[in-house]
Design a protein around this motif. Structure first.
Motif, PDB file in Angstrom:
ATOM      1  N   LEU A 279      23.144  23.367  30.980  1.00 54.94           N
ATOM      2  CA  LEU A 279      23.664  22.305  30.163  1.00 54.94           C
ATOM      3  C   LEU A 279      24.335  21.148  31.087  1.00 54.94           C
ATOM      4  O   LEU A 279      24.581  20.005  30.612  1.00 54.94           O
ATOM      5  CB  LEU A 279      24.725  22.582  29.041  1.00 54.94           C
ATOM      6  N   GLY A 280      24.834  21.695  32.309  1.00 55.48           N
ATOM      7  CA  GLY A 280      25.492  20.659  33.200  1.00 55.48           C
ATOM      8  C   GLY A 280      25.040  19.228  33.315  1.00 55.48           C
ATOM      9  O   GLY A 280      25.516  18.240  33.114  1.00 55.48           O
ATOM     10  N   ARG A 281      23.718  19.253  33.539  1.00 62.09           N
ATOM     11  CA  ARG A 281      22.880  17.826  33.882  1.00 62.09           C
ATOM     12  C   ARG A 281      22.953  16.898  32.808  1.00 62.09           C
ATOM     13  O   ARG A 281      23.536  15.769  32.701  1.00 62.09           O
ATOM     14  CB  ARG A 281      21.612  17.926  34.166  1.00 62.09           C
TER      15      ARG A 281
ATOM     16  N   GLN B 221      24.535  15.835  21.909  1.00 66.12           N
ATOM     17  CA  GLN B 221      24.389  17.606  21.688  1.00 66.12           C
ATOM     18  C   GLN B 221      24.558  18.495  22.820  1.00 66.12           C
ATOM     19  O   GLN B 221      25.176  19.388  22.257  1.00 66.12           O
ATOM     20  CB  GLN B 221      22.555  17.760  21.159  1.00 66.12           C
ATOM     21  N   ALA B 222      24.405  17.958  23.989  1.00 68.25           N
ATOM     22  CA  ALA B 222      24.797  18.981  24.996  1.00 68.25           C
ATOM     23  C   ALA B 222      26.154  19.015  25.074  1.00 68.25           C
ATOM     24  O   ALA B 222      26.744  20.283  25.352  1.00 68.25           O
ATOM     25  CB  ALA B 222      24.097  18.459  26.200  1.00 68.25           C
ATOM     26  N   VAL B 223      26.884  17.853  24.920  1.00 70.35           N
ATOM     27  CA  VAL B 223      28.464  17.845  24.811  1.00 70.35           C
ATOM     28  C   VAL B 223      29.099  18.966  23.794  1.00 70.35           C
ATOM     29  O   VAL B 223      29.883  19.553  24.074  1.00 70.35           O
ATOM     30  CB  VAL B 223      28.925  16.460  24.888  1.00 70.35           C
ATOM     31  N   LEU B 224      28.614  18.715  22.759  1.00 69.89           N
ATOM     32  CA  LEU B 224      28.901  19.456  21.699  1.00 69.89           C
ATOM     33  C   LEU B 224      28.737  21.076  21.879  1.00 69.89           C
ATOM     34  O   LEU B 224      29.603  21.874  21.707  1.00 69.89           O
ATOM     35  CB  LEU B 224      28.057  19.317  20.250  1.00 69.89           C
ATOM     36  N   GLU B 225      27.385  21.315  22.317  1.00 66.24           N
ATOM     37  CA  GLU B 225      27.234  22.654  22.411  1.00 66.24           C
ATOM     38  C   GLU B 225      28.186  23.444  23.695  1.00 66.24           C
ATOM     39  O   GLU B 225      28.473  24.524  23.439  1.00 66.24           O
ATOM     40  CB  GLU B 225      25.825  22.713  23.050  1.00 66.24           C
TER      41      GLU B 225
END
Length: 365
Positions: free
Chosen positions: A147-149, A157-161
Motif C-alpha cells: 500500500l506504500g505507494r 481508500q489506501a490511506v483508510l486501509e
C-alpha cells in the motif's frame, strides 16, 4: 447457505477422533446442494427438538434438519506459519472456513503421547494461536508494504486501509489476535477482505476421555487456569468425549445409552458442540412445515423476510410479496393452522420484517 467451521489442533489431542464422531452424525449431502462433497468435510445435522415436534404435528413424509459444515484441517504443528509440516496447505484450508474450532486435550494417557511431552491445554491454545497470529502478521505486513505507494499519492481508500491494518499489525506484533484490534467501522471491511485467521470467530473444544485422568474431574491446577482463561476471554467452549461416540458408532441408540450409563457418561457432548458451532457462526433457524416436508432453514441473524427466503430459492428475494408467520410453539399449542388463524396467531409481515429464531414461515411470491 454454505458456512463452515475448521477443526484445528496439535497432534494427538483427539482431533481426528472428534471429526469421526461428528461425521457419524452427518446427513445426506444431496439435501444440501451448497455443501462440498469431500472426505475432510462433514455435513452435520444441527440438533433441534422443535423440528421433530413440527414434523409430527404436520405428519410430514420427510424431515430435513439444518446443517453446518465441519472441516478437518490437517497440518498444524509448531512452525506451520513458516511452512513446517503441512503448513502452507494448512493456512490455505483454514482461510477458506468461516470460523475456527480449536481442539485441546484435557486428559492424561501414557499410551497417547502429547507432541510436547506434557498435558497442558492452556499451553496448547497458546501454541495454536501463536501460529495463527504469525501467519496473519505475514499477511498484514505484506499488504502494508504493497500500500506504500498509493498512500504516498494520497489515495483515500489506501490511506483508510493502511490506518486499519496498522492497528491490526500492532496487536499481532504484541501476540494478540487480530479481532482484538479496535477498528473504526470504515476500517473493518479491508481487514476482513484479507481473510485473517485471527479475525474469524473462535471456539474451544476440550476433549476428555471416559475412565481416564481428566483434568476437570481431578480439579487439577491446569484445569483451573484453563477455565479462568475461558471465562475471562468470553469465547464459546464445550467439553466433549469424542472417543465414546467413536467407540459406540456401531451400537443402536438404546445400547449406546446403556453403555454410556455403564461408563458413567451421560452425554458425549457432540450435540452441544454442534449447537455451539451454529451459534458461533451467528446463525438462526426458521421452519417450513407441511404434509410433504418439514424443514429447518439456516440464515444469518438479522436477515429480513426476503433475505431469509433466499435460503429456499434465490428468486424469493426479488419476487417476495409477503410472509405469513407464526412462532413454532404457538402453532403447536393452537393444534392446527386454521385454529391458529382463528386465534389471530398467524401474522402477515412485509419486506422489513426481521426473521426470528423459531419462526414458521409461508412465503407468498
Amino acid at each position: 447457505m454454505s458456512l463452515s467451521i475448521g477443526i484445528v489442533g496439535l497432534p494427538n489431542v483427539g482431533k481426528s477422533t472428534l471429526f469421526n464422531a461428528l461425521t457419524k452424525k452427518s446427513v445426506p449431502a444431496e439435501n444440501y446442494p451448497f455443501c462440498t462433497i469431500d472426505p475432510s468435510v462433514g455435513v452435520v445435522a444441527v440438533p433441534d427438538e422443535r423440528l421433530g415436534k413440527l414434523s409430527t404435528f404436520s405428519k410430514s413424509k420427510k424431515t430435513v434438519p439444518a446443517a453446518v459444515e465441519f472441516v478437518d484441517i490437517a497440518g498444524l504443528v509448531k512452525g506451520a506459519s513458516t511452512g513446517e509440516g503441512l503448513g502452507n496447505q494448512f493456512l490455505t484450508n483454514i482461510r477458506e472456513t468461516d470460523a475456527i474450532a480449536e481442539v485441546v486435550r484435557i486428559f492424561e494417557d501414557a499410551n497417547v503421547i502429547h507432541v510436547d511431552g506434557k498435558i497442558d491445554p492452556l499451553s496448547d491454545i497458546e501454541v495454536i494461536n501463536l501460529e495463527l497470529i504469525l501467519a496473519d502478521l505475514q499477511t498484514v505486513t505484506k499488504r502494508l508494504n504493497g500500500l506504500g505507494r498509493d498512500v504516498k499519492r494520497g489515495d483515500k481508500q489506501a490511506v483508510l486501509e493502511h490506518s486499519g491494518l496498522t492497528k491490526v499489525e500492532v496487536v499481532l506484533s504484541a501476540g494478540k489476535l487480530a479481532q482484538t484490534a479496535k477498528l473504526d467501522d470504515l476500517e473493518v471491511p479491508s481487514a476482513k477482505q484479507l481473510q485473517l485467521l485471527t479475525m474469524k470467530p473462535i471456539m474451544y473444544i476440550l476433549n476428555k476421555k471416559a475412565g481416564g485422568k481428566n483434568l476437570d474431574e481431578m480439579k487439577d491446577e491446569r484445569w483451573t487456569k484453563l477455565k479462568a482463561f475461558l471465562m475471562a476471554s468470553g469465547y464459546k467452549w464445550c467439553i466433549v468425549d469424542a472417543g465414546i461416540e467413536n467407540d459406540l458408532k456401531d451400537f443402536e441408540a438404546g445400547e449406546k445409552l446403556q453403555m454410556r450409563n455403564d461408563l458413567g457418561v451421560k452425554d458425549d457432548g457432540i450435540d452441544n458442540l454442534i449447537q455451539k458451532g451454529y451459534e458461533l457462526l451467528d446463525l438462526i433457524t426458521y421452519f417450513t412445515t407441511g404434509e410433504d416436508e418439514t424443514r429447518a432453514w439456516t440464515i444469518r441473524r438479522g436477515w429480513t423476510a426476503p433475505e431469509a427466503g433466499t435460503a429456499i430459492h434465490g428468486d424469493f428475494k426479488e419476487k417476495f410479496v409477503r410472509a405469513e408467520i407464526i412462532e413454532w410453539d404457538k402453532l403447536l399449542t393452537a393444534g392446527s393452522y386454521p385454529a391458529a388463524w382463528e386465534k389471530g396467531l398467524v401474522r402477515t409481515e412485509g419486506k422489513e420484517y426481521v426473521v426470528k429464531d423459531g419462526d414458521v414461515i409461508e412465503f407468498k411470491i
